[in-house]
Each structure stands twice: as C-alpha cells, then as structure tokens.
Design a protein around this motif. Structure first.
Motif, PDB file in Angstrom:
ATOM      1  N   ASN A 248       6.042  -9.206  -8.268  1.00  0.00           N
ATOM      2  CA  ASN A 248       5.006  -8.206  -7.990  1.00  0.00           C
ATOM      3  C   ASN A 248       4.952  -7.840  -6.505  1.00  0.00           C
ATOM      4  O   ASN A 248       3.927  -7.374  -6.018  1.00  0.00           O
ATOM      5  CB  ASN A 248       3.635  -8.728  -8.445  1.00  0.00           C
ATOM      6  CG  ASN A 248       2.626  -7.616  -8.621  1.00  0.00           C
ATOM      7  OD1 ASN A 248       2.941  -6.536  -9.120  1.00  0.00           O
ATOM      8  ND2 ASN A 248       1.394  -7.851  -8.175  1.00  0.00           N
ATOM      9  N   LYS A 249       6.071  -8.071  -5.806  1.00  0.00           N
ATOM     10  CA  LYS A 249       6.182  -7.734  -4.379  1.00  0.00           C
ATOM     11  C   LYS A 249       5.135  -8.450  -3.532  1.00  0.00           C
ATOM     12  O   LYS A 249       4.599  -7.912  -2.570  1.00  0.00           O
ATOM     13  CB  LYS A 249       6.100  -6.213  -4.173  1.00  0.00           C
ATOM     14  CG  LYS A 249       7.213  -5.448  -4.874  1.00  0.00           C
ATOM     15  CD  LYS A 249       7.118  -3.958  -4.621  1.00  0.00           C
ATOM     16  CE  LYS A 249       8.256  -3.216  -5.332  1.00  0.00           C
ATOM     17  NZ  LYS A 249       8.184  -1.748  -5.138  1.00  0.00           N
ATOM     18  N   TYR A 250       4.866  -9.714  -3.892  1.00  0.00           N
ATOM     19  CA  TYR A 250       3.986 -10.624  -3.159  1.00  0.00           C
ATOM     20  C   TYR A 250       2.534 -10.140  -3.101  1.00  0.00           C
ATOM     21  O   TYR A 250       1.796 -10.476  -2.182  1.00  0.00           O
ATOM     22  CB  TYR A 250       4.543 -10.881  -1.747  1.00  0.00           C
ATOM     23  CG  TYR A 250       5.923 -11.478  -1.798  1.00  0.00           C
ATOM     24  CD1 TYR A 250       6.101 -12.836  -2.044  1.00  0.00           C
ATOM     25  CD2 TYR A 250       7.062 -10.679  -1.671  1.00  0.00           C
ATOM     26  CE1 TYR A 250       7.371 -13.389  -2.151  1.00  0.00           C
ATOM     27  CE2 TYR A 250       8.340 -11.228  -1.771  1.00  0.00           C
ATOM     28  CZ  TYR A 250       8.478 -12.583  -2.007  1.00  0.00           C
ATOM     29  OH  TYR A 250       9.741 -13.133  -2.114  1.00  0.00           O
ATOM     30  N   LEU A 251       2.133  -9.388  -4.102  1.00  0.00           N
ATOM     31  CA  LEU A 251       0.750  -8.904  -4.176  1.00  0.00           C
ATOM     32  C   LEU A 251      -0.008  -9.624  -5.282  1.00  0.00           C
ATOM     33  O   LEU A 251       0.540  -9.910  -6.343  1.00  0.00           O
ATOM     34  CB  LEU A 251       0.726  -7.394  -4.444  1.00  0.00           C
ATOM     35  CG  LEU A 251       1.328  -6.490  -3.361  1.00  0.00           C
ATOM     36  CD1 LEU A 251       1.346  -5.043  -3.840  1.00  0.00           C
ATOM     37  CD2 LEU A 251       0.547  -6.608  -2.056  1.00  0.00           C
ATOM     38  N   LEU A 252      -1.291  -9.935  -5.004  1.00  0.00           N
ATOM     39  CA  LEU A 252      -2.179 -10.509  -5.994  1.00  0.00           C
ATOM     40  C   LEU A 252      -3.301  -9.518  -6.280  1.00  0.00           C
ATOM     41  O   LEU A 252      -3.703  -8.745  -5.403  1.00  0.00           O
ATOM     42  CB  LEU A 252      -2.780 -11.832  -5.496  1.00  0.00           C
ATOM     43  CG  LEU A 252      -1.809 -12.982  -5.211  1.00  0.00           C
ATOM     44  CD1 LEU A 252      -2.575 -14.194  -4.697  1.00  0.00           C
ATOM     45  CD2 LEU A 252      -1.009 -13.342  -6.451  1.00  0.00           C
ATOM     46  N   GLU A 253      -3.816  -9.565  -7.479  1.00  0.00           N
ATOM     47  CA  GLU A 253      -4.886  -8.638  -7.834  1.00  0.00           C
ATOM     48  C   GLU A 253      -6.193  -8.983  -7.123  1.00  0.00           C
ATOM     49  O   GLU A 253      -6.943  -8.102  -6.713  1.00  0.00           O
ATOM     50  CB  GLU A 253      -5.102  -8.657  -9.354  1.00  0.00           C
ATOM     51  CG  GLU A 253      -3.924  -8.079 -10.137  1.00  0.00           C
ATOM     52  CD  GLU A 253      -4.176  -8.082 -11.632  1.00  0.00           C
ATOM     53  OE1 GLU A 253      -5.303  -8.474 -12.032  1.00  0.00           O
ATOM     54  OE2 GLU A 253      -3.273  -7.699 -12.394  1.00  0.00           O
ATOM     55  N   ASN A 254      -6.477 -10.265  -6.951  1.00  0.00           N
ATOM     56  CA  ASN A 254      -7.726 -10.712  -6.337  1.00  0.00           C
ATOM     57  C   ASN A 254      -7.450 -11.266  -4.953  1.00  0.00           C
ATOM     58  O   ASN A 254      -6.708 -12.232  -4.792  1.00  0.00           O
ATOM     59  CB  ASN A 254      -8.395 -11.782  -7.216  1.00  0.00           C
ATOM     60  CG  ASN A 254      -9.806 -12.122  -6.755  1.00  0.00           C
ATOM     61  OD1 ASN A 254     -10.152 -11.913  -5.595  1.00  0.00           O
ATOM     62  ND2 ASN A 254     -10.606 -12.646  -7.670  1.00  0.00           N
ATOM     63  N   GLN A 255      -8.055 -10.682  -3.915  1.00  0.00           N
ATOM     64  CA  GLN A 255      -7.829 -11.097  -2.532  1.00  0.00           C
ATOM     65  C   GLN A 255      -8.133 -12.577  -2.326  1.00  0.00           C
ATOM     66  O   GLN A 255      -7.455 -13.260  -1.560  1.00  0.00           O
ATOM     67  CB  GLN A 255      -8.709 -10.255  -1.589  1.00  0.00           C
ATOM     68  CG  GLN A 255      -8.565 -10.589  -0.111  1.00  0.00           C
ATOM     69  CD  GLN A 255      -7.215 -10.184   0.459  1.00  0.00           C
ATOM     70  OE1 GLN A 255      -6.596  -9.232  -0.014  1.00  0.00           O
ATOM     71  NE2 GLN A 255      -6.761 -10.901   1.475  1.00  0.00           N
ATOM     72  N   GLU A 256      -9.152 -13.094  -3.020  1.00  0.00           N
ATOM     73  CA  GLU A 256      -9.549 -14.484  -2.830  1.00  0.00           C
ATOM     74  C   GLU A 256      -8.470 -15.454  -3.291  1.00  0.00           C
ATOM     75  O   GLU A 256      -8.426 -16.601  -2.854  1.00  0.00           O
ATOM     76  CB  GLU A 256     -10.851 -14.760  -3.589  1.00  0.00           C
ATOM     77  CG  GLU A 256     -12.050 -13.999  -3.035  1.00  0.00           C
ATOM     78  CD  GLU A 256     -13.323 -14.277  -3.829  1.00  0.00           C
ATOM     79  OE1 GLU A 256     -13.238 -15.043  -4.819  1.00  0.00           O
ATOM     80  OE2 GLU A 256     -14.370 -13.732  -3.443  1.00  0.00           O
ATOM     81  N   ASN A 257      -7.609 -15.019  -4.172  1.00  0.00           N
ATOM     82  CA  ASN A 257      -6.581 -15.904  -4.720  1.00  0.00           C
ATOM     83  C   ASN A 257      -5.486 -16.252  -3.716  1.00  0.00           C
ATOM     84  O   ASN A 257      -4.777 -17.237  -3.891  1.00  0.00           O
ATOM     85  CB  ASN A 257      -5.945 -15.280  -5.960  1.00  0.00           C
ATOM     86  CG  ASN A 257      -6.884 -15.278  -7.151  1.00  0.00           C
ATOM     87  OD1 ASN A 257      -7.857 -16.027  -7.174  1.00  0.00           O
ATOM     88  ND2 ASN A 257      -6.615 -14.430  -8.127  1.00  0.00           N
ATOM     89  N   TYR A 258      -5.310 -15.454  -2.658  1.00  0.00           N
ATOM     90  CA  TYR A 258      -4.267 -15.735  -1.676  1.00  0.00           C
ATOM     91  C   TYR A 258      -4.474 -17.118  -1.056  1.00  0.00           C
ATOM     92  O   TYR A 258      -3.545 -17.922  -0.970  1.00  0.00           O
ATOM     93  CB  TYR A 258      -4.237 -14.664  -0.588  1.00  0.00           C
ATOM     94  CG  TYR A 258      -3.653 -13.341  -1.035  1.00  0.00           C
ATOM     95  CD1 TYR A 258      -2.278 -13.172  -1.132  1.00  0.00           C
ATOM     96  CD2 TYR A 258      -4.472 -12.272  -1.367  1.00  0.00           C
ATOM     97  CE1 TYR A 258      -1.723 -11.963  -1.549  1.00  0.00           C
ATOM     98  CE2 TYR A 258      -3.947 -11.053  -1.783  1.00  0.00           C
ATOM     99  CZ  TYR A 258      -2.568 -10.908  -1.871  1.00  0.00           C
ATOM    100  OH  TYR A 258      -2.036  -9.728  -2.296  1.00  0.00           O
ATOM    101  N   PHE A 259      -5.682 -17.385  -0.613  1.00  0.00           N
ATOM    102  CA  PHE A 259      -5.939 -18.653   0.075  1.00  0.00           C
ATOM    103  C   PHE A 259      -5.863 -19.835  -0.884  1.00  0.00           C
ATOM    104  O   PHE A 259      -5.272 -20.872  -0.546  1.00  0.00           O
ATOM    105  CB  PHE A 259      -7.301 -18.618   0.770  1.00  0.00           C
ATOM    106  CG  PHE A 259      -7.574 -19.838   1.608  1.00  0.00           C
ATOM    107  CD1 PHE A 259      -6.715 -20.213   2.630  1.00  0.00           C
ATOM    108  CD2 PHE A 259      -8.699 -20.613   1.377  1.00  0.00           C
ATOM    109  CE1 PHE A 259      -6.954 -21.332   3.403  1.00  0.00           C
ATOM    110  CE2 PHE A 259      -8.958 -21.734   2.144  1.00  0.00           C
ATOM    111  CZ  PHE A 259      -8.089 -22.099   3.162  1.00  0.00           C
TER     112      PHE A 259
END
Length: 274
Positions: free
Chosen positions: A18-29
């Motif tokens: 998915n080109k290093y994208l997550l749907e929810n910003q909070e999930n990155y951390f």
C-alpha cells in the motif's frame, strides 16, 4: 520465526504493497513500537527489507510527531536494543544492536531537518553511540543465512548524522574521530563489506565542518599505526589491512579537494610506512 514475527511480517507486506500508507494515522506509532520489539529478528527479510525500510519511509515522510520520535529514539538507545546482550557471546544478539543504531541515524537525520532535539539530548546520544562503538565486538558484515549485521557500518551512519549537528565543537568531533579510528584499528577481523567507506563518510563530514586545525587532523591521522604489533602475528596482518583500506578510502574521497591537500600528503607518508 515466531508466530508474532509472522503476523508482523504479514502486516508489513501489506503496508509495503500500500506504498507504506495506513488508513489510521494513530496506527503508525503503535505499529512502530511493534517493529521496535522485533528489530533484532533473525529473518533478514523482516528485519532489513520490511522493518527498517518501513521505518525509513515513515520517519523521512513525517509519519511520527516529535514526541513519538523521541520515544522511538529512547527505545533504540536502551539496554534491550543498542546494548542488547552486549557482553554475551551470542552471535545472534548483534542484529538487535546493529539495526537499533540505524533507527538512531534516521531520527538524527530528521532532527537536522526539523530541529526538535535539545542539545542536552544530542550529547547523550553522542555518549551512547561512542560507548556502543567501544563495546561492540561483533563487526561481521554480511552473515550467511542471517543477512546483514554490519554493526560498524551502521554505527558510522549514525555518527555521520551526528557530526553534522552544529552543536558539537572540535572536542566532540575529535571524540568521534578517535572512536572511528579505534574501530578501524582492529586485528581480530578484516573489514570486507565496505565498512571503511561508511566510516570515511562520517570523517569527511566532520572535516567539512572546518573547525579542526591542520595539526589536530594530522595528529589524528598519525594514530593509524601498527608499530607496536608483532609482525609474525596474524592480528598484525589484519590490522594493517584494515588501516590501509581505510586510509586509501579517505585518500580518494579527499583527492579532488585542494583544501585537504595536506591530508593527502600525510596519508601518502603513512601508506609508505605500511
């Protein structure tokens, strides 16, 4: 691989797709913390091509805020990451240490772009990196089956970012240069995976700060010596190979710069002695 590692690998493969994208910003951390827990996994694809590469994208693309970056930095520098089993004879422990230091390098690079770390914090990072540089004995590059360890090269990457931080003065730069010299001047291992080039990059950026005097630089160079070693011992030969490789790399990196001609001449003298 453990079940947890397999689950993480599946997640990161989807992230990559998915080109290093997550749907929810909070999930990155939260996913970043999970990656830190597995930074030393023994699967080279998960450790290097998924965890590290994902961190590279997320840190350079600003997916973490400053507080999160500082938290990831603290984790990277702790005893279960940068200093994980540093005194043990565990051949697999190096992967956690060597890849933790790469995260440190990425975060310092981001700091140089956005200036979010306090000077006091940068000095603590410097002390931790130099301590690690001194303590690390496993300097293997590419390890069969396990993939890249490359602790010396990875630490050089972090030191390269560090020497470009303006808060560090000439004493600090000399501390770093002497640490690099100590790590290059070893006889128990021959560097064969381009480690000298990575070290030279840090040295070159330290020299480009133009705050070290000619005499300080020459004195540092003259410390690359094998005079106290026994010529009949294999460690003597390995030490000489490492020093010659490093000096040659530095020579060609500086060859086209007129303001470093005195370094070129000093390296020529040192190589003749070797």
């Amino acid at each position: 691989m453990t079940q947890k590692e397999n689950i993480l690998k599946e997640k990161l493969l989807r992230v990559k797709k998915n080109k290093y994208l997550l749907e929810n910003q909070e999930n990155y951390f939260s996913l970043g913390l999970e990656m830190m827990d597995n930074i030393g996994c023994l699967d080279p694809e998960l450790r290097d091509r998924l965890i590290y590469v994902t961190f590279f994208h997320w840190i350079t693309e600003g997916r973490f805020n400053f507080e999160q970056l500082e938290h990831l930095l603290s984790i990277s520098l702790d005893n279960t990451h940068l200093f994980y089993r540093i005194y043990d004879k565990d051949e697999d422990a190096v992967f956690a240490r060597a890849f933790s230091v790469l995260i440190v390098a990425l975060i310092i690079d981001q700091h140089r772009k956005q200036d979010f770390l306090l000077e006091e914090k940068l000095y603590k990072i410097k002390d931790k990196l130099l301590e690690y540089m001194h303590l690390e004995q496993d300097v293997r590059g590419y390890v069969h089956v396990r993939g890249w360890a490359h602790s010396a090269a990875h630490t050089a990457d972090a030191l390269d970012e560090l020497v470009q931080c303006n808060c560090f003065n000439k004493v600090d730069l000399l501390d770093i240069l002497n640490s690099i010299k100590s790590k290059m001047c070893i006889g128990y291992y021959v560097y064969v995976d381009d480690e000298s080039e990575r070290m030279v990059t840090a040295v070159k950026n330290a020299l480009d700060r133009k705050i070290l005097t000619k005499s300080e630089i020459i004195e540092w160079l003259q410390g690359f010596s094998v005079e106290d070693s026994k010529s009949t011992h294999i460690n003597y030969y390995h030490l000489k190979v490492n020093i010659k490789g490093f000096l040659r790399s530095l020579y060609f990196r500086l060859l086209e710069q007129d303001d470093f001609r005195f370094i070129i001449e000093e390296i020529r003298k040192l190589l003749k002695k070797l």
